[in-house]
Every structure is written in structure tokens, then in C-alpha cells.
Scaffold this motif. Structure first.
Motif, PDB file in Angstrom:
ATOM      1  N   VAL A  79      19.267 -65.169 -32.510  1.00 42.59           N
ATOM      2  CA  VAL A  79      20.172 -65.600 -31.429  1.00 42.59           C
ATOM      3  C   VAL A  79      20.140 -64.586 -30.293  1.00 42.59           C
ATOM      4  O   VAL A  79      20.257 -63.375 -30.521  1.00 42.59           O
ATOM      5  CB  VAL A  79      21.618 -65.765 -31.970  1.00 42.59           C
ATOM      6  CG1 VAL A  79      22.622 -65.903 -30.825  1.00 42.59           C
ATOM      7  CG2 VAL A  79      21.695 -66.968 -32.897  1.00 42.59           C
ATOM      8  N   ARG A  80      19.974 -65.090 -29.065  1.00 44.52           N
ATOM      9  CA  ARG A  80      19.917 -64.232 -27.888  1.00 44.52           C
ATOM     10  C   ARG A  80      20.761 -64.817 -26.760  1.00 44.52           C
ATOM     11  O   ARG A  80      21.081 -66.010 -26.751  1.00 44.52           O
ATOM     12  CB  ARG A  80      18.458 -64.091 -27.394  1.00 44.52           C
ATOM     13  CG  ARG A  80      17.514 -63.431 -28.381  1.00 44.52           C
ATOM     14  CD  ARG A  80      17.839 -61.970 -28.610  1.00 44.52           C
ATOM     15  NE  ARG A  80      16.904 -61.328 -29.535  1.00 44.52           N
ATOM     16  CZ  ARG A  80      17.086 -61.254 -30.855  1.00 44.52           C
ATOM     17  NH1 ARG A  80      18.165 -61.803 -31.413  1.00 44.52           N
ATOM     18  NH2 ARG A  80      16.204 -60.642 -31.618  1.00 44.52           N
ATOM     19  N   ASP A  81      21.063 -63.967 -25.802  1.00 47.86           N
ATOM     20  CA  ASP A  81      21.847 -64.347 -24.621  1.00 47.86           C
ATOM     21  C   ASP A  81      20.869 -64.667 -23.490  1.00 47.86           C
ATOM     22  O   ASP A  81      20.385 -63.775 -22.799  1.00 47.86           O
ATOM     23  CB  ASP A  81      22.757 -63.175 -24.245  1.00 47.86           C
ATOM     24  CG  ASP A  81      23.786 -63.526 -23.171  1.00 47.86           C
ATOM     25  OD1 ASP A  81      23.544 -64.485 -22.411  1.00 47.86           O
ATOM     26  OD2 ASP A  81      24.809 -62.829 -23.106  1.00 47.86           O
ATOM     27  N   TYR A  82      20.558 -65.953 -23.329  1.00 44.92           N
ATOM     28  CA  TYR A  82      19.638 -66.375 -22.268  1.00 44.92           C
ATOM     29  C   TYR A  82      20.423 -66.579 -20.979  1.00 44.92           C
ATOM     30  O   TYR A  82      21.460 -67.236 -20.972  1.00 44.92           O
ATOM     31  CB  TYR A  82      18.903 -67.665 -22.669  1.00 44.92           C
ATOM     32  CG  TYR A  82      18.050 -67.472 -23.899  1.00 44.92           C
ATOM     33  CD1 TYR A  82      16.824 -66.808 -23.817  1.00 44.92           C
ATOM     34  CD2 TYR A  82      18.485 -67.910 -25.145  1.00 44.92           C
ATOM     35  CE1 TYR A  82      16.049 -66.603 -24.950  1.00 44.92           C
ATOM     36  CE2 TYR A  82      17.708 -67.713 -26.288  1.00 44.92           C
ATOM     37  CZ  TYR A  82      16.500 -67.043 -26.177  1.00 44.92           C
ATOM     38  OH  TYR A  82      15.734 -66.825 -27.300  1.00 44.92           O
ATOM     39  N   ILE A  83      19.908 -66.020 -19.890  1.00 44.36           N
ATOM     40  CA  ILE A  83      20.607 -66.085 -18.611  1.00 44.36           C
ATOM     41  C   ILE A  83      19.621 -66.470 -17.514  1.00 44.36           C
ATOM     42  O   ILE A  83      18.472 -65.997 -17.499  1.00 44.36           O
ATOM     43  CB  ILE A  83      21.316 -64.740 -18.298  1.00 44.36           C
ATOM     44  CG1 ILE A  83      21.956 -64.778 -16.914  1.00 44.36           C
ATOM     45  CG2 ILE A  83      20.380 -63.534 -18.451  1.00 44.36           C
ATOM     46  CD1 ILE A  83      22.906 -63.623 -16.646  1.00 44.36           C
ATOM     47  N   HIS A  84      20.071 -67.316 -16.597  1.00 39.89           N
ATOM     48  CA  HIS A  84      19.200 -67.792 -15.515  1.00 39.89           C
ATOM     49  C   HIS A  84      18.842 -66.640 -14.582  1.00 39.89           C
ATOM     50  O   HIS A  84      19.700 -65.850 -14.189  1.00 39.89           O
ATOM     51  CB  HIS A  84      19.903 -68.903 -14.734  1.00 39.89           C
ATOM     52  CG  HIS A  84      18.976 -69.764 -13.950  1.00 39.89           C
ATOM     53  ND1 HIS A  84      18.247 -69.289 -12.870  1.00 39.89           N
ATOM     54  CD2 HIS A  84      18.640 -71.078 -14.077  1.00 39.89           C
ATOM     55  CE1 HIS A  84      17.512 -70.282 -12.371  1.00 39.89           C
ATOM     56  NE2 HIS A  84      17.726 -71.372 -13.083  1.00 39.89           N
ATOM     57  N   VAL A  85      17.574 -66.555 -14.229  1.00 40.14           N
ATOM     58  CA  VAL A  85      17.100 -65.449 -13.391  1.00 40.14           C
ATOM     59  C   VAL A  85      17.798 -65.417 -12.032  1.00 40.14           C
ATOM     60  O   VAL A  85      18.000 -64.339 -11.453  1.00 40.14           O
ATOM     61  CB  VAL A  85      15.557 -65.518 -13.235  1.00 40.14           C
ATOM     62  CG1 VAL A  85      15.129 -66.756 -12.449  1.00 40.14           C
ATOM     63  CG2 VAL A  85      15.006 -64.244 -12.601  1.00 40.14           C
ATOM     64  N   VAL A  86      18.220 -66.569 -11.519  1.00 37.38           N
ATOM     65  CA  VAL A  86      18.944 -66.585 -10.234  1.00 37.38           C
ATOM     66  C   VAL A  86      20.329 -65.968 -10.398  1.00 37.38           C
ATOM     67  O   VAL A  86      20.812 -65.258  -9.511  1.00 37.38           O
ATOM     68  CB  VAL A  86      19.010 -68.011  -9.652  1.00 37.38           C
ATOM     69  CG1 VAL A  86      19.931 -68.066  -8.435  1.00 37.38           C
ATOM     70  CG2 VAL A  86      17.609 -68.497  -9.271  1.00 37.38           C
ATOM     71  N   ASP A  87      20.976 -66.189 -11.543  1.00 43.31           N
ATOM     72  CA  ASP A  87      22.252 -65.516 -11.810  1.00 43.31           C
ATOM     73  C   ASP A  87      22.052 -64.005 -11.888  1.00 43.31           C
ATOM     74  O   ASP A  87      22.857 -63.226 -11.370  1.00 43.31           O
ATOM     75  CB  ASP A  87      22.867 -66.030 -13.118  1.00 43.31           C
ATOM     76  CG  ASP A  87      23.566 -67.376 -12.953  1.00 43.31           C
ATOM     77  OD1 ASP A  87      24.067 -67.651 -11.852  1.00 43.31           O
ATOM     78  OD2 ASP A  87      23.617 -68.151 -13.932  1.00 43.31           O
ATOM     79  N   ILE A  88      20.966 -63.588 -12.546  1.00 41.33           N
ATOM     80  CA  ILE A  88      20.637 -62.153 -12.597  1.00 41.33           C
ATOM     81  C   ILE A  88      20.474 -61.607 -11.176  1.00 41.33           C
ATOM     82  O   ILE A  88      20.985 -60.536 -10.840  1.00 41.33           O
ATOM     83  CB  ILE A  88      19.324 -61.932 -13.389  1.00 41.33           C
ATOM     84  CG1 ILE A  88      19.548 -62.188 -14.873  1.00 41.33           C
ATOM     85  CG2 ILE A  88      18.761 -60.543 -13.149  1.00 41.33           C
ATOM     86  CD1 ILE A  88      19.855 -60.992 -15.716  1.00 41.33           C
ATOM     87  N   ALA A  89      19.731 -62.342 -10.344  1.00 40.48           N
ATOM     88  CA  ALA A  89      19.473 -61.901  -8.967  1.00 40.48           C
ATOM     89  C   ALA A  89      20.780 -61.744  -8.199  1.00 40.48           C
ATOM     90  O   ALA A  89      20.978 -60.756  -7.474  1.00 40.48           O
ATOM     91  CB  ALA A  89      18.546 -62.889  -8.268  1.00 40.48           C
ATOM     92  N   LYS A  90      21.683 -62.687  -8.368  1.00 43.58           N
ATOM     93  CA  LYS A  90      22.974 -62.607  -7.672  1.00 43.58           C
ATOM     94  C   LYS A  90      23.799 -61.418  -8.158  1.00 43.58           C
ATOM     95  O   LYS A  90      24.562 -60.828  -7.397  1.00 43.58           O
ATOM     96  CB  LYS A  90      23.742 -63.919  -7.846  1.00 43.58           C
ATOM     97  CG  LYS A  90      23.104 -65.063  -7.052  1.00 43.58           C
ATOM     98  CD  LYS A  90      23.818 -66.386  -7.263  1.00 43.58           C
ATOM     99  CE  LYS A  90      23.181 -67.476  -6.394  1.00 43.58           C
ATOM    100  NZ  LYS A  90      23.775 -68.807  -6.642  1.00 43.58           N
ATOM    101  N   GLY A  91      23.612 -61.063  -9.431  1.00 40.90           N
ATOM    102  CA  GLY A  91      24.274 -59.867  -9.952  1.00 40.90           C
ATOM    103  C   GLY A  91      23.853 -58.606  -9.217  1.00 40.90           C
ATOM    104  O   GLY A  91      24.658 -57.686  -9.006  1.00 40.90           O
TER     105      GLY A  91
END
Length: 335
Positions: A229-241
Motif C-alpha cells: 500500500v502506497r500514497d499515490y498523489i497527482h504530480v500536479v498537486d505535488i507541483a502546486k505544493g
């Protein structure tokens, strides 16, 4: 504001460049194309309709960095440049230590020379090693299970020491969990060289028929379906971070660490099923032996980023699957 992005042609770096340009920043990229292609930067400009300045150089080259700083009025740096494959780092650790750690030291030395003391650093959830529980908070004990993770951990410690020696610095360390997906335009995304190290590009290549089947490493973990199990996150959300972190460091001094994750864990099979549902493509798979060092569960507690940076992930797992597939279909051979 002029922002230098090291490794800006890479997967996450290119998406951050889009967000920076759209926010009105002037962007300067330095990249040596060890793991990226110039086409990504052309497409960033195409997506935004804005110009970015680019230098082909290695951050180990101090004279090249001095030239970049002398020719521009850089106010902050977002630092991605580095090698990132766990398996490769085990085979060639000296290269990883030299490139990632020495490169960062050279960069910080030149930043100090030009009195640029605002830095956002691209770290990783690998610095948590094998956590005893989830979700993972920033105050958890740190360790690493491979040379790549150790380079991230060592750089974090170096940045802590730099701030301790000079309180004029302002540093945000961002620990990503598992970035997947692509820009909704389908023009930029994850473009691995050779056999993908990461799960999502492997899935999309199987869906395209480029690879016969997916290997799932381990099915006896203590999770709801036995797969990791992993925490998958959208790259655009990462970019906004990164934009939120940049806003913060421009107003403050100090050094802070933030998890960038959704706070939700999906298993490998969950991701496969969501991808099949989103794309109507069947993904054949086989169960293989677990990989050495892999852990059962890894997902973030993202409350600190929400509280301090006013950032939280907005896109869901279906968005991630659809956008990753769109990039693969539009770019069957990559850039």
C-alpha cells in the motif's frame, strides 16, 4: 520574481515550471538531460504560452552555476536535480553520492556567494525508512534502506547545518510520497528511459502493449489484499505544493519539512483496478517475489502542509489514472 529550477526538465520539475510560469514567476532552468529531454521544456512553454530561460549544465559544474547566477537576478531556488532510481543506487552508490550530495553542496555554495538563501528542496518519503506505523508524520524517526534514500537524508541534514550556521536562510524540505499522473493537456508526463522503475508508467506501457504483463512484487503483506500500500498523489498537486512552499519561504526564515501526500493508501491491486476502470484497458499481471527492503504500508499524514502551507491534494485516483493514460496514448514512444 526569478526562480531557478534545477532539474526542471524532469517529471516533477517540468510540472512545477508550468505552475511557476502560470503564477507569473520568471523561470530559469538548469538541466543536464541525464534523465530528461529538452522537449519537455518546449512543451512547458507551449502549455503556458510563456517563455522560460534554459541552461544546459550540470550542477556539479561550479563555474556554470556561477555564470547562471551572475546573468540573472535569482531570488529563490527549487532543487530537483539528482539521480533517483533506488535499484541503480544500490549498484552504483558512488555515482549517486557524488551527483546528489556534491551537486547540492556546489549549488548551496554558489547560492551563498550570490546571497540567494531561499531554497525548496525535493526530498522523499524514503527518508522514513521502514516506519513502525502509518500514517507517517514529519517528526517520525528517519533512516534509509538504500543509497538513494541516504543521499536525500544526508542532504536534509546538510541543509539543517547550513541554516544552523546562518539564520538568514529559509528552506522548505518537501518529502513526496508516490507521484503519478500527468498534466491534463497530455503534453508532459513521466517518460522513463528503458524499463520503468515506477509502477504507473509500467502499467501504462502494459496497457499500450509495449510490455506483456505487470509484475506485482509480493502478495502476502499485512494489507487488505496482500499487496503493498502506497500514497499515490497527482504530480500536479505535488507541483502546486512547491508554489505554496515557495510563497512561505519568501516571507520567512528557518527550515521546515513537509509531507506531500494525500493521506490515503492504495494497494498495487487497487491502482490496477482503478486504472482498468478509468481506461477500460485490462492489465495482465503476475505475482513475483517481494523486493528486498519493500514495506507493507506507506502513506502520509499531510496535516502540517495543510495547516502551515494551506496546501492539500485535490485530485483523486481516477484523475491520476486518466491523466497518466492520456500522456501515454499521446506519446507512445515518450517525448
Amino acid at each position: 520574481m526569478e526562480v531557478l529550477v534545477t532539474g526542471g526538465a524532469g517529471y516533477i520539475g517540468s510540472h512545477v515550471c508550468v505552475e511557476l510560469l502560470n503564477s507569473g514567476c520568471e523561470v530559469i532552468v538548469v538541466d543536464n538531460f541525464a534523465n530528461s529531454k529538452p522537449e519537455a521544456l518546449k512543451r512547458v512553454q507551449e502549455i503556458t504560452g510563456k517563455y522560460l530561460k534554459f541552461y544546459e549544465a550540470d550542477i556539479l559544474d561550479k563555474l556554470a552555476l556561477e555564470k547562471i547566477f551572475s546573468e540573472n537576478n535569482i531570488e529563490a531556488v527549487i532543487h530537483f536535480a539528482g539521480f533517483k532510481a533506488v535499484g541503480e543506487s544500490i549498484k552504483i552508490p558512488i555515482l549517486y553520492y557524488n551527483n546528489n550530495i556534491t551537486g547540492t553542496l556546489v549549488l548551496c555554495e554558489v547560492m551563498k556567494m550570490y546571497n540567494v538563501k531561499k531554497l525548496v528542496f525535493s526530498s522523499s518519503a524514503t527518508v522514513y525508512g521502514m516506519p513502525k506505523r502509518v500514517p507517517i508524520s514529519e517528526h517520525f524517526p528517519l533512516s534509509a534502506t538504500n543509497p538513494y534514500g541516504r543521499t536525500k537524508l544526508m542532504i536534509e541534514e546538510i541543509l539543517q547545518d547550513i541554516y544552523a550556521s546562518d539564520k538568514q536562510w529559509s528552506v522548505a524540505i518537501l518529502r513526496y510520497f508516490n507521484p503519478i499522473g500527468a498534466h491534463e493537456s497530455g503534453r508532459i508526463g513521466e517518460d522513463p528511459r528503458g524499463i520503468p522503475n515506477n509502477l504507473m508508467p509500467f502499467i501504462t506501457q502494459v496497457a499500450m502493449g509495449k510490455r506483456e504483463k505487470l509484475s506485482i512484487f509480493g502478495s502476502n503483506y499485512a494489507t487488505h489484499d496482500g499487496t503493498g500500500v502506497r500514497d499515490y498523489i497527482h504530480v500536479v498537486d505535488i507541483a502546486k505544493g512547491h508554489l505554496k512552499a515557495l510563497e512561505k519561504i519568501m516571507k520567512t526564515r528557518g527550515i521546515e519539512t513537509y509531507n506531500l501526500g494525500t493521506g490515503v493508501g492504495y494497494s498495487v491491486l487497487d491502482l490496477v483496478k482503478n486504472f482498468e476502470k478509468a481506461t477500460n484497458k485490462k492489465i495482465p499481471y503476475v505475482i513475483s517475489e517481494p523486493r528486498l527492503g519493500d514495506i507493507a504500508e506507506c502513506y502520509a499524514n499531510p496535516i502540517k502542509a495543510k495547516t502551515i502551507l494551506n496546501w492539500s491534494a485535490e485530485k483523486n485516483i481516477q484523475d491520476m489514472c486518466i491523466d497518466a493514460w492520456r500522456f501515454q496514448v499521446n506519446n507512445p514512444e515518450g517525448y
